[in-house]
Design a protein around this motif. Structure first.
Motif, short mmCIF file in Angstrom:
data_model
loop_
_atom_site.label_atom_id
_atom_site.label_comp_id
_atom_site.label_asym_id
_atom_site.label_seq_id
_atom_site.Cartn_x
_atom_site.Cartn_y
_atom_site.Cartn_z
N VAL A 98 32.15 42.24 52.61
CA VAL A 98 33.30 43.04 52.17
C VAL A 98 34.50 42.73 53.06
O VAL A 98 35.62 42.51 52.58
CB VAL A 98 32.97 44.54 52.18
N LEU A 99 34.24 42.67 54.37
CA LEU A 99 35.32 42.37 55.31
C LEU A 99 35.87 40.96 55.07
O LEU A 99 37.09 40.75 55.05
CB LEU A 99 34.80 42.49 56.75
N ALA A 100 34.98 40.02 54.87
CA ALA A 100 35.42 38.64 54.61
C ALA A 100 36.26 38.60 53.34
O ALA A 100 37.32 37.95 53.31
CB ALA A 100 34.20 37.73 54.47
N GLY A 101 35.84 39.32 52.31
CA GLY A 101 36.60 39.37 51.06
C GLY A 101 37.98 39.98 51.27
O GLY A 101 38.98 39.50 50.75
N ALA A 102 38.03 41.05 52.08
CA ALA A 102 39.30 41.71 52.36
C ALA A 102 40.25 40.75 53.07
O ALA A 102 41.42 40.63 52.71
CB ALA A 102 39.06 42.96 53.21
N LEU A 103 39.75 40.05 54.11
CA LEU A 103 40.58 39.10 54.86
C LEU A 103 41.06 37.98 53.94
O LEU A 103 42.22 37.57 53.99
CB LEU A 103 39.80 38.51 56.03
N LEU A 104 40.16 37.51 53.10
CA LEU A 104 40.48 36.41 52.20
C LEU A 104 41.60 36.82 51.24
O LEU A 104 42.60 36.11 51.09
CB LEU A 104 39.23 36.01 51.42
N SER A 105 41.46 37.98 50.62
CA SER A 105 42.48 38.40 49.66
C SER A 105 43.79 38.68 50.37
O SER A 105 44.87 38.43 49.82
CB SER A 105 42.01 39.61 48.85
N PHE A 106 43.72 39.17 51.64
CA PHE A 106 44.95 39.42 52.40
C PHE A 106 45.69 38.11 52.69
O PHE A 106 46.87 37.97 52.39
CB PHE A 106 44.61 40.15 53.70
N THR A 107 44.99 37.13 53.24
CA THR A 107 45.67 35.88 53.62
C THR A 107 46.11 35.10 52.38
O THR A 107 47.17 34.49 52.38
CB THR A 107 44.76 34.99 54.48
N ILE B 120 50.41 43.73 41.78
CA ILE B 120 49.43 43.75 40.69
C ILE B 120 48.89 42.34 40.44
O ILE B 120 47.69 42.13 40.32
CB ILE B 120 50.07 44.31 39.39
N ALA B 121 49.81 41.37 40.43
CA ALA B 121 49.41 39.99 40.17
C ALA B 121 48.47 39.47 41.26
O ALA B 121 47.44 38.84 40.97
CB ALA B 121 50.65 39.10 40.09
N HIS B 122 48.80 39.76 42.52
CA HIS B 122 47.94 39.30 43.62
C HIS B 122 46.59 40.00 43.60
O HIS B 122 45.56 39.41 43.92
CB HIS B 122 48.64 39.51 44.95
N ALA B 123 46.59 41.29 43.23
CA ALA B 123 45.33 42.02 43.15
C ALA B 123 44.43 41.39 42.09
O ALA B 123 43.21 41.33 42.24
CB ALA B 123 45.58 43.49 42.84
N ALA B 124 45.08 40.85 41.02
CA ALA B 124 44.29 40.29 39.92
C ALA B 124 43.42 39.13 40.39
O ALA B 124 42.24 39.06 40.05
CB ALA B 124 45.22 39.83 38.79
N PHE B 125 44.00 38.23 41.23
CA PHE B 125 43.11 37.15 41.68
C PHE B 125 42.34 37.53 42.94
O PHE B 125 41.27 37.01 43.20
CB PHE B 125 43.86 35.81 41.83
N GLY B 126 42.90 38.51 43.70
CA GLY B 126 42.18 38.99 44.90
C GLY B 126 40.83 39.57 44.53
O GLY B 126 39.81 39.31 45.18
N VAL B 127 40.78 40.35 43.44
CA VAL B 127 39.53 40.96 42.97
C VAL B 127 38.49 39.86 42.73
O VAL B 127 37.33 39.97 43.15
CB VAL B 127 39.77 41.78 41.68
N ALA B 128 38.95 38.77 42.11
CA ALA B 128 38.03 37.68 41.79
C ALA B 128 37.41 37.08 43.05
O ALA B 128 36.21 36.80 43.10
CB ALA B 128 38.75 36.61 40.99
N PHE B 129 38.24 36.90 44.11
CA PHE B 129 37.70 36.34 45.35
C PHE B 129 36.74 37.30 46.03
O PHE B 129 35.69 36.89 46.54
CB PHE B 129 38.85 35.96 46.30
N VAL B 130 37.10 38.59 46.04
CA VAL B 130 36.20 39.58 46.66
C VAL B 130 34.87 39.61 45.91
O VAL B 130 33.80 39.61 46.51
CB VAL B 130 36.85 40.97 46.70
N SER C 263 41.97 45.03 45.88
CA SER C 263 40.97 44.00 45.57
C SER C 263 39.63 44.32 46.22
O SER C 263 38.57 44.13 45.62
CB SER C 263 41.41 42.63 46.07
N THR C 264 39.68 44.78 47.48
CA THR C 264 38.43 45.02 48.21
C THR C 264 37.62 46.13 47.55
O THR C 264 36.43 45.98 47.30
CB THR C 264 38.74 45.38 49.67
N VAL C 265 38.28 47.24 47.24
CA VAL C 265 37.56 48.38 46.65
C VAL C 265 37.04 48.00 45.25
O VAL C 265 35.84 48.09 44.97
CB VAL C 265 38.48 49.62 46.57
N VAL C 266 37.96 47.53 44.41
CA VAL C 266 37.56 47.23 43.03
C VAL C 266 36.58 46.05 42.99
O VAL C 266 35.57 46.09 42.28
CB VAL C 266 38.80 46.94 42.16
#
Lengths: 348, 279
Positions: free
Chosen positions: B206-215, B154-164, B97-100
């Motif tokens: 970017v870091l905030a997005g990464a933490l958000l998608s992780f949690t 894959i499913a989690h990455a799908a919404f993680g990208v949106a938050f990042v 999510s963070t990269v994409v």
């Protein structure tokens, strides 16, 4: 004749349907301090950004020392720009900000450090190399931006409203300093400004722009003394403008006769300091009569506003007359005005 | 250069600390609803932490202080496996999510400038989880993709990208465009400009997005439940299947540990952000 450094031919740029640049043709000479002057929205910034490579003109050419500038991307042009916001990289020290250009060009580290130290010395910032932009004052930031833009020794340095973010005192000091620096480093400066005083005091030559068109290119003195048209006359300095028909001896105006002046066109421009003023009956050959409405002393000179009889200026404002010394006319004094034909110019 | 300006700058920084106490004084009787709100938010969390130190077997009656449920959790092989699965899923989904998401945000802000594309990219963050869950399940089944940790990732990455995208985009919009222009003007190409100027300046986001998608991935239940395979399980699903038979103090201990992990990552994130902002 000396070959100009920059030749701009037929340059046009559009934003949607708005013409930002309309067939600009301009030469900038080597080692010149050149100003693009005009009100906001006149296209001066678009022209500057076209030189830098951040705008893509729709037609026309720009050559710099014989090279087609428009064929090169921004990062390959031997042109550097000082941004209005300074655009200093907030995460880098002064030293790394200034060294950014040479480092990208592959200059060895020791050489980068040497050049950075040298240029920081030039702009008077030696000793602040390890500060970050956030720890500097406005004036210091401006010097860093300047240092960063000249460290690559560009053929052309572009300055976008460089002094607008500074307060008054620092501004006039930086004006002098920019002028000195341009002389010392021997780089051609192109400055964009909406402040005519700034342009008049610093530039060797000025291009006055409005509505995407260059109205006139001339030295500050020529712009002031012989404006090419009414727009330039209105924009540069204070002027009194009358409308009428040009004749060999001056401008013919209904009810008045002929106002002395020279040139072709339908507008007569006379500068406040060229007008002589006296109480009724005090001048040998008065041109106009009128009534004083206001007299303001502004340190060394006095500006007197006169409502003329039987005529109006183009702006419908009173005629302003500048004289050395203290105010000598009370409100409602009936006065006479006169000016010699050679100091008033008739323009289109 | 001028010592006067330095002291002025220090004075300015010091005065920044003042509004806090001024705000306290202006609060007046409003402190009461404030405290009630905070209690509402934090009493349940405090309860879980307190009950995790319960020595007895009941999750609801506190008997004596003990740390015994903490090691007990790690002896529970199923729960540990679920925790490791969740961490794997969360880390992979967050990395992707963070990269994409960052690249997508840069593309959207710098090159696309379309409100429609913006909403399209951030849609999955606003969409109800259940819709996304059903859709993904149908998609995986139709595509013949076997359900398991990969499909959850894959499913989690799908919404993680949106938050990042949402977080990074907000920062990019504020960023002075001329920073990137200055970099190009000074001779850097597109990629050098991105790596040396754009990325460092948006790093906190970017870091905030990464933490958000992780949690968000770590405690996500609905989507994981739908896209989960028969033999795998993530922590929220494992906890849920346990809780159906009653809450055990072991679960409280787990909740307390997750809390510490979350707080730690938030503090690390905040410190990193403050450091980059100072620079």
């Amino acid at each position: 004749m000396i070959e100009p450094l920059v030749t701009i031919r037929g340059l046009c740029a559009h934003y949607g349907s708005v013409k930002a640049l309309d067939n600009i043709t301009l030469d900038i000479r080597d080692n010149e301090f050149f100003a693009l002057l005009g009100p906001s929205g006149c296209g001066k910034t678009t022209l500057l950004r076209s030189l830098a490579g951040f705008e893509a003109p729709t037609a026309g050419t720009i050559y710099l020392a014989g090279d087609d500038l428009l064929a090169m991307p921004a990062n390959r042009r031997p042109v550097n720009m000082m941004f209005q916001s300074y655009a200093l990289f907030p995460h880098m020290t002064v030293e790394r900000n200034v060294g950014y250009g040479p480092a990208r060009a592959g200059v060895p580290r020791a050489e980068v450090a040497r050049r950075v130290a040298e240029v920081l010395e030039t702009v008077g910032l030696a000793g602040l190399a390890n500060r970050r932009p956030s720890q500097l004052s406005g004036g210091q930031r401006q010097r860093v931006a300047l240092a960063r833009a000249i460290v690559n020794r560009p053929r052309l340095l572009l300055l976008d409203e460089p002094l607008s973010a500074l307060d008054r005192n620092v501004r006039s000091q930086m004006q002098t300093e920019l002028k000195r620096l341009q002389h010392d480093v021997g780089i051609t400066f192109v400055i964009v400004t909406h402040d005519q005083e700034e342009a008049l005091s610093m530039a060797d030559r000025i291009a006055v722009m409005s509505h995407g068109v260059v109205q006139q290119v001339a030295t500050p003195e020529d712009l002031y003394r012989s404006p090419a048209n009414r727009h330039v006359a209105e924009f540069i300095g204070r002027s009194n403008i009358f409308e009428g028909e040009a004749e060999p001896r001056g401008l013919r105006v209904p009810n008045i006769g002929i106002l002395p002046g020279h040139g072709e066109g339908s507008y007569l421009v006379v500068r406040p300091e060229d007008i002589r003023i006296a109480p009724r009956g005090g001048l040998p050959s008065p041109v106009l009569t009128g009534t004083v409405v206001d007299s303001q002393f502004s340190g060394g000179t006095t500006v007197t506003s006169v409502i003329p009889d039987n005529i109006e200026t183009l702006s419908r404002q009173p005629i302003s007359v500048t004289q050395p010394g203290f105010p000598t006319f009370a409100h409602n004094t009936a006065v006479e005005l006169a000016w010699p034909s050679h100091s008033a110019v008739i323009v289109a | 250069m001028n010592p006067g300006t330095n002291t002025a700058a220090v004075e300015k920084n010091r005065s920044v600390a003042w509004p806090g106490s001024a705000r306290k004084r202006r609060l007046g009787w409003l402190w009461l609803p404030l405290v009630v709100c905070l209690l509402f938010l934090y009493v349940p969390i405090a309860t879980v932490v307190a009950m995790s130190f319960n020595g007895g077997n009941s999750a609801l009656h506190f008997q004596s202080f003990s740390l015994r449920w903490y090691p007990a959790f790690f002896r529970d092989a199923d729960m540990v496996r679920a925790l490791l699965s969740s961490l794997t899923v969360a880390l992979s989904a967050a990395a992707f999510s963070t990269v994409v998401g960052t690249l997508l945000a840069v593309g959207l802000v710098r090159y696309a400038r379309s409100t429609f594309l913006d909403s399209l990219a951030m849609g999955p963050a606003i969409m109800p989880d259940i819709v996304l869950a059903i859709g993904l399940l149908a998609f995986f089944t139709l595509g013949g993709i076997p359900l398991g940790l990969t499909t959850i990732t894959i499913a989690h990455a799908a919404f993680g990208v949106a938050f990042v995208v949402a977080v990074v985009r907000a920062r990019l919009v504020q960023l002075d465009r001329s920073l990137e222009e200055a970099s190009e003007d000074l001779g850097a190409g597109r990629s050098a400009t991105f790596l040396r100027v754009t990325l460092p300046t948006i790093a906190p986001a970017v870091l905030a997005g990464a933490l958000l998608s992780f949690t968000l991935s770590l405690d996500e239940f609905v989507i994981a439940f739908f896209t989960n395979g028969p033999t795998t399980t993530t922590l929220p699903i494992a906890i849920y299947s346990r809780v159906r038979f009653g809450i055990t103090p072991e679960i409280n201990a787990l909740a307390a540990m997750l809390l510490v992990l979350t707080i730690a990552s938030v503090i690390i994130g905040a410190l990193a952000i403050r450091r980059t902002e100072k620079e």
